[in-house]
Design a protein around this motif. Structure first.
Motif, PDB file in Angstrom:
ATOM      1  N   PRO A  59      12.182 -12.045  28.360  1.00  0.00           N
ATOM      2  CA  PRO A  59      11.332 -13.245  28.378  1.00  0.00           C
ATOM      3  C   PRO A  59      11.464 -14.046  29.682  1.00  0.00           C
ATOM      4  O   PRO A  59      12.375 -13.810  30.466  1.00  0.00           O
ATOM      5  CB  PRO A  59      11.876 -14.057  27.203  1.00  0.00           C
ATOM      6  N   VAL A  60      10.532 -14.967  29.884  1.00  0.00           N
ATOM      7  CA  VAL A  60      10.631 -15.894  31.016  1.00  0.00           C
ATOM      8  C   VAL A  60      10.642 -17.343  30.516  1.00  0.00           C
ATOM      9  O   VAL A  60      10.335 -18.263  31.260  1.00  0.00           O
ATOM     10  CB  VAL A  60       9.480 -15.688  32.037  1.00  0.00           C
ATOM     11  N   ASP A  61      11.014 -17.506  29.234  1.00  0.00           N
ATOM     12  CA  ASP A  61      10.982 -18.850  28.653  1.00  0.00           C
ATOM     13  C   ASP A  61      11.860 -19.845  29.420  1.00  0.00           C
ATOM     14  O   ASP A  61      11.488 -20.999  29.609  1.00  0.00           O
ATOM     15  CB  ASP A  61      11.397 -18.791  27.171  1.00  0.00           C
ATOM     16  N   LEU A  62      13.012 -19.365  29.896  1.00  0.00           N
ATOM     17  CA  LEU A  62      13.927 -20.289  30.593  1.00  0.00           C
ATOM     18  C   LEU A  62      13.351 -20.737  31.929  1.00  0.00           C
ATOM     19  O   LEU A  62      13.563 -21.879  32.355  1.00  0.00           O
ATOM     20  CB  LEU A  62      15.298 -19.629  30.820  1.00  0.00           C
ATOM     21  N   HIS A  63      12.623 -19.832  32.601  1.00  0.00           N
ATOM     22  CA  HIS A  63      11.986 -20.210  33.867  1.00  0.00           C
ATOM     23  C   HIS A  63      11.036 -21.394  33.602  1.00  0.00           C
ATOM     24  O   HIS A  63      11.007 -22.368  34.351  1.00  0.00           O
ATOM     25  CB  HIS A  63      11.149 -19.064  34.440  1.00  0.00           C
ATOM     26  N   LEU A  64      10.258 -21.246  32.512  1.00  0.00           N
ATOM     27  CA  LEU A  64       9.206 -22.231  32.246  1.00  0.00           C
ATOM     28  C   LEU A  64       9.778 -23.537  31.694  1.00  0.00           C
ATOM     29  O   LEU A  64       9.395 -24.623  32.127  1.00  0.00           O
ATOM     30  CB  LEU A  64       8.180 -21.633  31.264  1.00  0.00           C
ATOM     31  N   LYS A  65      10.743 -23.414  30.761  1.00  0.00           N
ATOM     32  CA  LYS A  65      11.328 -24.630  30.185  1.00  0.00           C
ATOM     33  C   LYS A  65      12.087 -25.413  31.254  1.00  0.00           C
ATOM     34  O   LYS A  65      12.082 -26.641  31.268  1.00  0.00           O
ATOM     35  CB  LYS A  65      12.279 -24.271  29.033  1.00  0.00           C
ATOM     36  N   GLY A  66      12.764 -24.682  32.146  1.00  0.00           N
ATOM     37  CA  GLY A  66      13.506 -25.339  33.234  1.00  0.00           C
ATOM     38  C   GLY A  66      12.549 -26.085  34.152  1.00  0.00           C
ATOM     39  O   GLY A  66      12.835 -27.210  34.579  1.00  0.00           O
ATOM     40  N   MET A  67      11.404 -25.481  34.439  1.00  0.00           N
ATOM     41  CA  MET A  67      10.426 -26.164  35.305  1.00  0.00           C
ATOM     42  C   MET A  67       9.878 -27.401  34.606  1.00  0.00           C
ATOM     43  O   MET A  67       9.689 -28.454  35.230  1.00  0.00           O
ATOM     44  CB  MET A  67       9.301 -25.209  35.689  1.00  0.00           C
ATOM     45  N   GLU A  68       9.644 -27.272  33.291  1.00  0.00           N
ATOM     46  CA  GLU A  68       9.160 -28.453  32.550  1.00  0.00           C
ATOM     47  C   GLU A  68      10.197 -29.566  32.586  1.00  0.00           C
ATOM     48  O   GLU A  68       9.861 -30.739  32.751  1.00  0.00           O
ATOM     49  CB  GLU A  68       8.829 -28.065  31.100  1.00  0.00           C
ATOM     50  N   ALA A  69      11.489 -29.183  32.454  1.00  0.00           N
ATOM     51  CA  ALA A  69      12.556 -30.193  32.493  1.00  0.00           C
ATOM     52  C   ALA A  69      12.581 -30.909  33.845  1.00  0.00           C
ATOM     53  O   ALA A  69      13.012 -32.053  33.944  1.00  0.00           O
ATOM     54  CB  ALA A  69      13.912 -29.527  32.221  1.00  0.00           C
ATOM     55  N   MET A  70      12.087 -30.247  34.873  1.00  0.00           N
ATOM     56  CA  MET A  70      12.049 -30.812  36.234  1.00  0.00           C
ATOM     57  C   MET A  70      10.862 -31.764  36.393  1.00  0.00           C
ATOM     58  O   MET A  70      10.790 -32.549  37.323  1.00  0.00           O
ATOM     59  CB  MET A  70      11.884 -29.631  37.211  1.00  0.00           C
ATOM     60  N   GLY A  71       9.882 -31.653  35.462  1.00  0.00           N
ATOM     61  CA  GLY A  71       8.692 -32.501  35.534  1.00  0.00           C
ATOM     62  C   GLY A  71       7.436 -31.723  35.898  1.00  0.00           C
ATOM     63  O   GLY A  71       6.362 -32.305  36.061  1.00  0.00           O
ATOM     64  N   ILE A  72       7.558 -30.387  36.030  1.00  0.00           N
ATOM     65  CA  ILE A  72       6.390 -29.559  36.358  1.00  0.00           C
ATOM     66  C   ILE A  72       5.565 -29.350  35.096  1.00  0.00           C
ATOM     67  O   ILE A  72       6.124 -29.108  34.019  1.00  0.00           O
ATOM     68  CB  ILE A  72       6.848 -28.211  36.951  1.00  0.00           C
ATOM     69  N   LYS A  73       4.237 -29.476  35.226  1.00  0.00           N
ATOM     70  CA  LYS A  73       3.364 -29.248  34.065  1.00  0.00           C
ATOM     71  C   LYS A  73       3.068 -27.753  33.985  1.00  0.00           C
ATOM     72  O   LYS A  73       2.603 -27.146  34.950  1.00  0.00           O
ATOM     73  CB  LYS A  73       2.064 -30.036  34.263  1.00  0.00           C
ATOM     74  N   ILE A  74       3.381 -27.157  32.834  1.00  0.00           N
ATOM     75  CA  ILE A  74       3.180 -25.709  32.657  1.00  0.00           C
ATOM     76  C   ILE A  74       2.097 -25.481  31.606  1.00  0.00           C
ATOM     77  O   ILE A  74       2.122 -26.086  30.539  1.00  0.00           O
ATOM     78  CB  ILE A  74       4.492 -25.037  32.166  1.00  0.00           C
ATOM     79  N   SER A  75       1.139 -24.621  31.905  1.00  0.00           N
ATOM     80  CA  SER A  75       0.174 -24.213  30.874  1.00  0.00           C
ATOM     81  C   SER A  75      -0.066 -22.715  30.988  1.00  0.00           C
ATOM     82  O   SER A  75       0.207 -22.103  32.029  1.00  0.00           O
ATOM     83  CB  SER A  75      -1.138 -24.986  31.020  1.00  0.00           C
ATOM     84  N   LEU A  76      -0.532 -22.111  29.905  1.00  0.00           N
ATOM     85  CA  LEU A  76      -0.790 -20.677  29.889  1.00  0.00           C
ATOM     86  C   LEU A  76      -2.291 -20.447  29.753  1.00  0.00           C
ATOM     87  O   LEU A  76      -2.968 -21.143  28.992  1.00  0.00           O
ATOM     88  CB  LEU A  76      -0.070 -20.010  28.709  1.00  0.00           C
ATOM     89  N   ASP A  77      -2.820 -19.504  30.539  1.00  0.00           N
ATOM     90  CA  ASP A  77      -4.254 -19.231  30.490  1.00  0.00           C
ATOM     91  C   ASP A  77      -4.494 -17.740  30.678  1.00  0.00           C
ATOM     92  O   ASP A  77      -4.302 -17.208  31.775  1.00  0.00           O
ATOM     93  CB  ASP A  77      -4.947 -20.044  31.603  1.00  0.00           C
ATOM     94  N   LYS A  78      -4.883 -17.070  29.621  1.00  0.00           N
ATOM     95  CA  LYS A  78      -5.231 -15.637  29.650  1.00  0.00           C
ATOM     96  C   LYS A  78      -4.205 -14.798  30.401  1.00  0.00           C
ATOM     97  O   LYS A  78      -4.546 -14.076  31.358  1.00  0.00           O
ATOM     98  CB  LYS A  78      -6.610 -15.446  30.276  1.00  0.00           C
ATOM     99  N   GLY A  79      -2.957 -14.871  30.007  1.00  0.00           N
ATOM    100  CA  GLY A  79      -1.915 -14.044  30.626  1.00  0.00           C
ATOM    101  C   GLY A  79      -1.363 -14.604  31.922  1.00  0.00           C
ATOM    102  O   GLY A  79      -0.500 -13.996  32.552  1.00  0.00           O
ATOM    103  N   TYR A  80      -1.872 -15.740  32.335  1.00  0.00           N
ATOM    104  CA  TYR A  80      -1.369 -16.374  33.559  1.00  0.00           C
ATOM    105  C   TYR A  80      -0.621 -17.657  33.209  1.00  0.00           C
ATOM    106  O   TYR A  80      -0.958 -18.342  32.245  1.00  0.00           O
ATOM    107  CB  TYR A  80      -2.528 -16.737  34.503  1.00  0.00           C
ATOM    108  N   VAL A  81       0.390 -17.961  34.031  1.00  0.00           N
ATOM    109  CA  VAL A  81       1.083 -19.244  33.912  1.00  0.00           C
ATOM    110  C   VAL A  81       0.566 -20.136  35.030  1.00  0.00           C
ATOM    111  O   VAL A  81       0.508 -19.714  36.192  1.00  0.00           O
ATOM    112  CB  VAL A  81       2.607 -19.060  34.098  1.00  0.00           C
TER     113      VAL A  81
END
Ligand code: UD1
Length: 422
Positions: free
Chosen positions: A124-146
């Motif tokens: 998985p890449v959940d930690l990459h994304l959750k860590g970025m969110e914790a930094m204040g980065i807005k993360i969204s998913l769109d048709k297989g893309y982050v």
């Protein structure tokens, strides 16, 4: 698709030069995107994963010049304008996901396909994304893309990696060094690849505290400059050839251009098998014992026994006297090589994340298929001690991570021929 034809049973004697590290190269190439000027990196191996990653950088607008005969790559990031890494390229190699941290960290926006890479278990890449969110980065998913979005400055915060992850540590470093007021990565990976990335970023002008520990504190700087640096030697390639050196009673290998400090407890573990391991600066000499002793192993995060040597170690144990087991605590499902080795005559089976081995078994040549990078090199190790001829199919996996494998092993005695499989 190429395959190897290997005639086994020949001892290995001579010298092999260790290449630059693939896994260390990818994060520092990505770091080149964060600079305001050109970065030059020496000791870059000529590997499929490097070619792929260079192409990912070119797609976003960087100028990448790979001077192959010098193993040097030059990255000019000044033309980066297309902040999107497409599925076609990212699916070929999981580490392309580093583009997410590098692009959002420099340009405040990134659209990167979810990754592919070696096909073993869930990665998985959940930690990459959750860590970025914790930094204040807005993360969204769109048709297989982050899609990652950040303003000029992020407040930052802290994030604990559970489990410790090399890839997530790399991505969070890339994302934060130019953006986060203060960001703390707890339980950060301490692998040499992460240390090299941190030292590179600091040389470029970054502010990172705690390098080499599991707590990294990053404070943003206004800009980073291009630098000239050397990549580390490949500790996994080194470990693989150390194992190769132990597998036939007449083997004697000298490995040059090594960094033994990056091997953790591995040399001592190999010594327990009866193998002689002499380390003298950047040169490591391996002499196989008459009788190889069975020594069980369990993978762990650095400086523990690397999961990237798990398959090779288990393969070696098929040639050791006695029962042993190898457990992978990092990846639970990385045993696709086991049925292939059984086809060559090995007595082994896996239960959950442990492979049980009973040796020593004579191996006899057959056609085998590699299914990932480290599994495929394990089949080569087995084939080199097997009677008769072994065909290792689909070696494109191997070309992703071992520079000139047949040209390194051939001169020391292996009989390996590459042929195009129709
Ligand atoms: C890197 C190496 C790979 C090696 C691995 C472990 C590169 C290009 N690849 O892969 O060769 O086998 O380190 O040393 O450097 N995890 C999560 N969530 C995440 C990320 C990871 O749960 O978001 C878990 C994984 O499933 C695994 C553990 O963390 O159990 C470690 O994985 P990680 O260190 O991230 O491996 P990679 O960076 O992908």
């Amino acid at each position: 698709m190429d395959k190897f034809i290997i005639e086994g049973g020949t001892p290995l004697k001579g010298t092999i030069a260790i290449s630059g590290s693939k896994n260390a190269a990818l994060p520092i190439i990505a770091a080149g995107l964060l600079g305001n000027s050109e970065t030059t990196i020496h000791n870059i191996p000529r590997l499929q994963d490097i070619y792929t990653f260079n192409n990912v950088l070119r797609v976003v607008g960087a100028k990448v010049d790979f001077i192959e005969n010098e193993n040097t790559v030059k990255i000019d990031p000044t033309g980066v304008s297309h902040l999107e890494a497409p599925y076609d390229l990212v699916r070929k190699m999981r580490a392309s996901f580093y583009m997410l941290g590098a692009l959002v960290g420099k340009h405040g926006y990134a659209k990167v396909s979810l990754p592919g890479g070696c096909a073993w278990g869930p990665r998985p890449v959940d930690l990459h994304l959750k860590g970025m969110e914790a930094m204040g980065i807005k993360i969204s998913l769109d048709k297989g893309y982050v899609i990652a979005e950040a303003g000029d400055t992020l407040k930052g915060g802290s994030f604990t990696l559970e489990p410790s992850s090399v890839g997530a540590t790399v991505n969070l470093l890339l994302a934060s060094v130019l953006k986060a007021e203060k960001f703390v990565i707890k339980n950060a990976a301490k692998e040499p690849d992460v240390v090299l990335l941190c030292n590179t970023l600091v040389k470029m002008g970054a502010n990172i505290e705690g390098i080499g520990t599991d707590k990294l504190t990053i404070r943003k700087v206004e800009e980073l400059n291009g630098v000239e640096i050397n990549n580390d030697p490949d500790r996994i390639e080194l470990g693989t050839y150390m194992i190769a050196g132990a597998m036939h009673p007449e083997n004697e290998l000298t490995l040059t251009g090594c960094n033994a400090d990056h091997l953790g407890g591995f040399p001592d573990l190999l010594r327990k098998t009866g193998t002689k391991v002499d380390i003298d600066g950047s040169v490591i000499k391996i002499k196989a014992p008459k009788v190889l002793k069975a020594v069980s192993a369990k993978t762990d995060i650095y400086p523990g026994f690397p999961t990237d040597l798990q398959a090779q170690w288990a393969t070696m144990l098929t040639q050791a006297e006695g029962k042993s087991k190898v457990t992978d605590t990092v990846y639970f499902d990385r045993f696709s090589y086991v049925p292939e080795l059984v086809r060559l005559g090995a007595e082994m089976h896996n239960e959950k994340n442990t492979v049980h081995i009973e040796g020593k078994t004579p191996l006899t040549g057959a056609s085998v298929m590699s299914t990932d990078l480290r599994a495929s090199v394990s089949l080569v190790l087995a084939a080199m001690v097997a009677e008769n001829t072994t065909e290792v199919l689909r070696i494109y996996h191997l070309d992703r991570g071992y520079e000139s494998l047949e040209n390194k092993l051939g001169p020391v005695g292996a009989k390996i021929t590459r042929v195009e499989d129709q």
